[in-house]
Enzyme design. Structure first.
Site, PDB file in Angstrom:
ATOM      1  N   ILE A  34      21.840 143.572 120.242  1.00 20.05           N
ATOM      2  CA  ILE A  34      21.903 143.426 118.792  1.00 20.05           C
ATOM      3  C   ILE A  34      20.578 143.855 118.165  1.00 20.05           C
ATOM      4  CG2 ILE A  34      22.295 141.822 116.874  1.00 20.05           C
ATOM      5  CD1 ILE A  34      23.736 140.018 118.961  1.00 20.05           C
ATOM      6  N   GLY A  73      12.101 144.916 119.079  1.00 19.46           N
ATOM      7  CA  GLY A  73      12.468 143.521 118.882  1.00 19.46           C
ATOM      8  C   GLY A  73      13.898 143.247 118.483  1.00 19.46           C
ATOM      9  N   SER A  74      14.565 142.350 119.181  1.00 20.81           N
ATOM     10  CA  SER A  74      15.918 141.960 118.831  1.00 20.81           C
ATOM     11  C   SER A  74      16.413 140.885 119.775  1.00 20.81           C
ATOM     12  CB  SER A  74      16.845 143.171 118.860  1.00 20.81           C
ATOM     13  OG  SER A  74      18.070 142.855 118.238  1.00 20.81           O
ATOM     14  N   ARG A  75      17.747 140.895 120.058  1.00 18.42           N
ATOM     15  CA  ARG A  75      18.295 139.884 120.956  1.00 18.42           C
ATOM     16  C   ARG A  75      19.489 140.450 121.706  1.00 18.42           C
ATOM     17  NH1 ARG A  75      21.746 136.182 116.736  1.00 18.42           N
ATOM     18  NH2 ARG A  75      23.662 136.119 117.954  1.00 18.42           N
TER      19      ARG A  75
END
Length: 217
Positions: free
Chosen positions: A155, A185-187
């Site tokens: 994501i 950066g994320s998940r």
């Protein structure tokens, strides 16, 4: 060791930072300002290259284990309705990556890629409740005879502007191997059957390809 997705960015960054320092030494005659610019550009370049680091991970292969797909912190463990592929209740484990984490995505299990799809979308902050459904994302499902089907979703976040996904339907993949990369950066969310015994808890830090997050019977 650096990830291949970073080579072009690191090369361009190096050239630009060299130009900045050459310009500073040509047009700025105050020594301490030159020094500040030099130190600042070196720090910036270090931050860029550390983002693309790709450390070797010696995954202990186990077909019933689900390993963390990325480095980061477990920020969500909850039952949700997964409407894209399974269309039923699933146990979701979300791992959030800060800008200083390794951003390589790794296959959580060995097996065959059954599903792989990219979805364009928004760039809400990664921890937003609707990020998994509204943000830019890729969804991948891998299956083996022991673990069954495991889904994971890359994501994008407010800073992540590009998701790279190498998983192709029909390909045989190895647990812990390179599945993709998320820039800046994320998940990643992992979806497992409800009732799966977990090996992690909220706020626990995990390492991609090494930390076991679940043991599928």
């Amino acid at each position: 060791m650096f990830h291949k997705e970073g080579y072009k960015i690191m090369a361009v960054a190096m050239i630009l930072l060299i130009i900045v320092n050459l310009a500073a030494y040509t047009f700025i005659f105050t020594e301490w300002i030159r020094l500040v610019i030099l130190i600042g550009t070196l720090i910036l370049f270090f931050l860029i290259i550390q983002f693309f680091r790709n450390p070797k991970r010696d995954t202990v292969f186990n077909e019933s284990h689900v390993v963390a797909p990325v480095d980061g912190k477990v920020v969500v463990i909850e039952e949700v309705y997964e409407k894209e592929y399974f269309k039923d209740q699933r146990l979701m484990i979300s791992v959030f990556m800060s800008p200083i984490n390794v951003h390589v995505t790794r296959h959580p299990i060995s097996g065959v890629v059954k599903y792989s799809k990219y979805h364009p979308g928004k760039y809400l902050v990664a921890w937003h409740p609707k990020a998994s459904e509204e943000n830019e994302r890729t969804t991948v499902v891998v299956e083996n005879e022991v673990a069954g089907e495991v889904m994971y979703r890359q994501i994008a976040g407010a800073l992540a502007k590009r998701i790279v996904n190498y998983a192709e339907v029909g390909a045989e993949v190895v647990q812990g191997s390179d599945s993709g990369f998320i820039k800046f950066g994320s998940r990643v969310d992992v979806y497992l059957p409800v009732g799966t015994p977990l090996k992690v808890k909220l706020n626990q830090k995990v390492k991609g390809g090494l930390s076991v997050i679940a043991d599928l019977p």
